[in-house]
Design a protein around this motif. Structure first.
Motif, PDB file in Angstrom:
ATOM      1  N   HIS A 296       0.839  -1.212   0.000  1.00  0.00           N
ATOM      2  CA  HIS A 296       0.000   0.000   0.000  1.00  0.00           C
ATOM      3  C   HIS A 296       0.866   1.251   0.000  1.00  0.00           C
ATOM      4  CE1 HIS A 296      -3.628  -2.285   0.312  1.00  0.00           C
ATOM      5  NE2 HIS A 296      -3.358  -2.759   1.521  1.00  0.00           N
ATOM      6  N   GLN A 297       1.952   1.218   0.768  1.00  0.00           N
ATOM      7  CA  GLN A 297       2.844   2.381   0.818  1.00  0.00           C
ATOM      8  C   GLN A 297       3.536   2.595  -0.528  1.00  0.00           C
ATOM      9  OE1 GLN A 297       2.886   4.373   3.584  1.00  0.00           O
ATOM     10  NE2 GLN A 297       3.983   5.808   2.260  1.00  0.00           N
ATOM     11  N   GLU A 298       3.849   1.532  -1.234  1.00  0.00           N
ATOM     12  CA  GLU A 298       4.425   1.659  -2.576  1.00  0.00           C
ATOM     13  C   GLU A 298       3.468   2.406  -3.494  1.00  0.00           C
ATOM     14  OE1 GLU A 298       7.157  -2.417  -2.782  1.00  0.00           O
ATOM     15  OE2 GLU A 298       5.179  -2.405  -3.715  1.00  0.00           O
ATOM     16  N   THR A 299       2.178   2.112  -3.396  1.00  0.00           N
ATOM     17  CA  THR A 299       1.179   2.801  -4.201  1.00  0.00           C
ATOM     18  C   THR A 299       1.137   4.283  -3.838  1.00  0.00           C
ATOM     19  OG1 THR A 299      -0.128   0.777  -4.350  1.00  0.00           O
ATOM     20  CG2 THR A 299      -1.263   2.839  -4.843  1.00  0.00           C
ATOM     21  N   ARG A 300       1.153   4.571  -2.546  1.00  0.00           N
ATOM     22  CA  ARG A 300       1.129   5.973  -2.105  1.00  0.00           C
ATOM     23  C   ARG A 300       2.398   6.720  -2.525  1.00  0.00           C
ATOM     24  NH1 ARG A 300      -1.583   3.481   2.332  1.00  0.00           N
ATOM     25  NH2 ARG A 300       0.327   3.170   3.521  1.00  0.00           N
ATOM     26  N   ASP A 301       3.557   6.044  -2.420  1.00  0.00           N
ATOM     27  CA  ASP A 301       4.835   6.700  -2.727  1.00  0.00           C
ATOM     28  C   ASP A 301       5.172   6.695  -4.212  1.00  0.00           C
ATOM     29  OD1 ASP A 301       5.071   7.005   0.009  1.00  0.00           O
ATOM     30  OD2 ASP A 301       6.697   5.536   0.232  1.00  0.00           O
ATOM     31  N   GLY A 302       4.532   5.782  -4.979  1.00  0.00           N
ATOM     32  CA  GLY A 302       4.879   5.647  -6.392  1.00  0.00           C
ATOM     33  C   GLY A 302       6.272   5.053  -6.574  1.00  0.00           C
ATOM     34  N   LYS A 303       6.717   4.272  -5.606  1.00  0.00           N
ATOM     35  CA  LYS A 303       8.071   3.723  -5.613  1.00  0.00           C
ATOM     36  C   LYS A 303       8.061   2.389  -4.869  1.00  0.00           C
ATOM     37  CE  LYS A 303      12.687   5.381  -4.630  1.00  0.00           C
ATOM     38  NZ  LYS A 303      13.467   6.483  -4.096  1.00  0.00           N
ATOM     39  N   MET A 304       8.775   1.402  -5.440  1.00  0.00           N
ATOM     40  CA  MET A 304       8.827   0.077  -4.827  1.00  0.00           C
ATOM     41  C   MET A 304       9.661   0.121  -3.543  1.00  0.00           C
ATOM     42  SD  MET A 304       6.942  -1.424  -6.926  1.00  0.00           S
ATOM     43  CE  MET A 304       7.010  -3.160  -6.714  1.00  0.00           C
ATOM     44  N   ALA A 305       9.338  -0.758  -2.617  1.00  0.00           N
ATOM     45  CA  ALA A 305      10.035  -0.811  -1.327  1.00  0.00           C
ATOM     46  C   ALA A 305      11.510  -1.119  -1.499  1.00  0.00           C
ATOM     47  CB  ALA A 305       9.397  -1.868  -0.422  1.00  0.00           C
ATOM     48  N   TYR A 306      11.848  -1.885  -2.539  1.00  0.00           N
ATOM     49  CA  TYR A 306      13.226  -2.309  -2.750  1.00  0.00           C
ATOM     50  C   TYR A 306      13.995  -1.414  -3.722  1.00  0.00           C
ATOM     51  CZ  TYR A 306      10.583  -4.649  -6.429  1.00  0.00           C
ATOM     52  OH  TYR A 306       9.723  -4.926  -7.454  1.00  0.00           O
ATOM     53  N   ASP A 307      13.342  -0.363  -4.252  1.00  0.00           N
ATOM     54  CA  ASP A 307      14.041   0.598  -5.109  1.00  0.00           C
ATOM     55  C   ASP A 307      15.069   1.364  -4.290  1.00  0.00           C
ATOM     56  OD1 ASP A 307      12.587  -0.129  -7.322  1.00  0.00           O
ATOM     57  OD2 ASP A 307      11.194   1.560  -7.216  1.00  0.00           O
ATOM     58  N   LYS A 308      16.067   1.864  -4.991  1.00  0.00           N
ATOM     59  CA  LYS A 308      17.090   2.664  -4.316  1.00  0.00           C
ATOM     60  C   LYS A 308      16.438   3.901  -3.703  1.00  0.00           C
ATOM     61  CE  LYS A 308      21.630   4.546  -5.029  1.00  0.00           C
ATOM     62  NZ  LYS A 308      22.899   4.160  -5.521  1.00  0.00           N
ATOM     63  N   GLY A 309      16.923   4.304  -2.499  1.00  0.00           N
ATOM     64  CA  GLY A 309      16.360   5.448  -1.763  1.00  0.00           C
ATOM     65  C   GLY A 309      16.601   6.756  -2.473  1.00  0.00           C
ATOM     66  N   PRO A 310      16.135   7.809  -1.889  1.00  0.00           N
ATOM     67  CA  PRO A 310      15.503   7.881  -0.574  1.00  0.00           C
ATOM     68  C   PRO A 310      14.040   7.423  -0.615  1.00  0.00           C
ATOM     69  CG  PRO A 310      15.565  10.078  -1.533  1.00  0.00           C
ATOM     70  CD  PRO A 310      16.273   9.151  -2.508  1.00  0.00           C
ATOM     71  N   HIS A 311      13.578   6.987   0.551  1.00  0.00           N
ATOM     72  CA  HIS A 311      12.198   6.538   0.717  1.00  0.00           C
ATOM     73  C   HIS A 311      11.497   7.453   1.702  1.00  0.00           C
ATOM     74  CE1 HIS A 311      12.372   2.763  -1.514  1.00  0.00           C
ATOM     75  NE2 HIS A 311      13.570   2.552  -0.987  1.00  0.00           N
ATOM     76  N   SER A 312      10.178   7.382   1.668  1.00  0.00           N
ATOM     77  CA  SER A 312       9.398   8.141   2.643  1.00  0.00           C
ATOM     78  C   SER A 312       9.680   7.578   4.034  1.00  0.00           C
ATOM     79  CB  SER A 312       7.899   8.028   2.334  1.00  0.00           C
ATOM     80  OG  SER A 312       7.447   6.704   2.568  1.00  0.00           O
TER      81      SER A 312
END
Length: 188
Positions: free
Chosen positions: A126-142
């Motif tokens: 769900h957070q990937e959908t909100r962030d538009g970025k996969m959990a395992y993609d290179k950072g930075p992350h929310s």
């Protein structure tokens, strides 16, 4: 000539032990590794989410089977199951601890760590959908994704260590069990 019997609880004891050790080794070091390498992450996650409850259930049930088919009887492992006094040998006490360790590690993964890991995986999706970025993609992350990634790492590590402790107990139990076997040499 030897007599073979499917009425002998020792037969089921050995089959249960072999299934427990074999499935644990296969899932931990072969199947899971191959699936991780061969499947894209979303499919790998889906496979693991379906596999782990069955795997942890099997790991939980088989030590009970080992207890019920223990060669000198389950009261030798758990004397409180008997209405008459039972003398435990040091080997019986060790085996009780080993079977208990196998059971407890599986129950922990089945009832707590596994479901919590699945919960975090769903939240990360769900957070990937909100962030538009996969959990395992290179950072930075929310901040939320960093928290979820950390939580997943901790849970996955706890599950792996718990599984390895259970595996250690399985191998040790196999050594104790093997020390009690005698082999007959016969001419072919």
């Amino acid at each position: 000539m030897a007599s073979y019997s499917f009425k002998n609880p020792a037969t089921y004891h050995l089959l249960s032990y072999g299934t427990l050790l074999g499935s644990t080794l296969f899932q931990s070091f072969i199947s899971g590794v191959i699936a991780y390498r061969a499947l894209p992450r979303p499919q790998f996650s889906t496979l693991q989410k379906a596999t782990f409850p069955v795997y942890f259930s099997l790991q939980t049930a088989l030590p009970i089977g080992l207890l019920l088919t223990y060669p000198s009887g389950s009261p030798r492992l758990l004397p409180f199951l008997s209405s008459t006094p039972v003398l435990q040998s040091p080997t019986d006490r060790l085996n009780a601890w080993l079977l208990g360790t196998m059971f407890v590690t599986a129950v922990v993964n089945l009832l707590y760590v596994g479901p919590q890991t699945t919960r975090v995986m769903v939240e990360r999706k769900h957070q990937e959908t909100r962030d538009g970025k996969m959990a395992y993609d290179k950072g930075p992350h929310s901040g939320d994704m960093e928290r979820l990634n950390w939580e997943f790492t901790v849970l996955h590590s706890v599950s792996s260590v718990t599984n390895l402790v259970g595996l250690g107990a399985m191998v040790w139990y196999g050594a104790v069990l093997g020390s009690r076997l005698t082999f007959e040499r016969t001419a072919l």
